[in-house]
Write a protein that holds these residues in place. Structure first.
Motif: not given
Length: 252
Positions: A93, A147, A196, A199
């Motif tokens: 994140a 992230h 990932e 995201r």
């Protein structure tokens, strides 16, 4: 590559993944091994696969009391090889979306756990005038990995701990080094690729390809390669305070 017969190696995070692979490699070179972790079933499976000269011990390396109990349980055992491998990957994140609890959870295991295990088992090595500590760090942090800030920061902290500790205990005959693997094929990386992909809105395959394309060899390394690297490092007694990259050229 080296004869470890008669030596006892303690490997944290030994129930699966890199820890199990390192245990297999050291055991194959003749060492007695103690695999440490939090999952009894996984530890027992590793010990069962190794047979003689292997034992399991339950310990949460982030818990000072648990580490003290482990040291007491192994009193009388000359642990001369300590592999601090236990680690957690943490969140995938942006920094602004990471909670304090997530940050602390990563540092508790990856950094404090390494500190606590060294504090518990270094005195015996120093007293005997011999011993080897290998802290498993990562190439992450030494080059950008978006992230993954808690994980990267924690692994760089391990490298800093290692280089300074090497100067503290080197004069007593104890070596301290880090092994920094790159991406290792297995469940942890598969998890990261899934996160990932979620995201970024890409496919898991695209997320994996984007990651491995950063390495010179265009691939991830294997758990077995990490195990062999640990054995090789132990065969180089002049190495102390070093950080060894094993990344298929990821740093490059």
């Amino acid at each position: 590559m080296t004869d470890l017969a008669g030596r006892t190696a303690l490997i944290t995070g030994g129930g699966s993944g890199l820890g199990a692979a390192i245990a297999r490699a050291l055991h194959g070179e003749g060492a007695d091994v103690v695999v440490v972790g939090r999952d009894t079933a996984k530890l027992d499976a590793v010990v069962g696969s190794l047979g003689d000269r292997a034992r399991a011990a339950i310990c949460d390396v982030a818990d000072p009391a648990a580490v003290d109990r482990l040291a007491e349980a192994l009193e009388g055992v000359d642990v001369s090889i300590l592999i601090n491998n236990a680690g957690v990957p943490g969140p995938v994140a942006a920094l602004t979306d990471i909670s304090v609890e997530d940050w602390d959870a990563v540092f508790d295991v990856n950094v404090r756990g390494t500190f606590l295990m060294c504090r518990a088992f270094l005195p015996g090595m120093v007293q005997r005038g011999t011993g080897d500590v290998i802290n498993v760090a990562s190439v992450s942090g030494k080059r950008p990995l978006a992230h993954r800030i808690p994980y990267c920061a924690s692994k760089m902290a391990v490298i800093g701990l290692t280089t300074t500790l090497a100067y503290e205990v080197g004069p007593a005959g104890v070596t301290v080094n880090t092994l920094s693997p790159g991406p290792v094929a297995g469940p942890r990386m598969e998890r990261n690729f899934r996160l990932e992909a979620e995201r970024s809105g890409s496919s898991v395959q695209d997320a994996e390809q984007a990651f491995v394309s950063r390495s010179a060899l265009g691939r991830m390394i294997t758990e077995e390669e990490v195990g062999r690297a640990v054995v090789a490092m132990l065969a180089m007694p002049g190495m102390c305070g070093a950080d060894v990259d094993l990344s298929a050229g990821m740093v490059a």
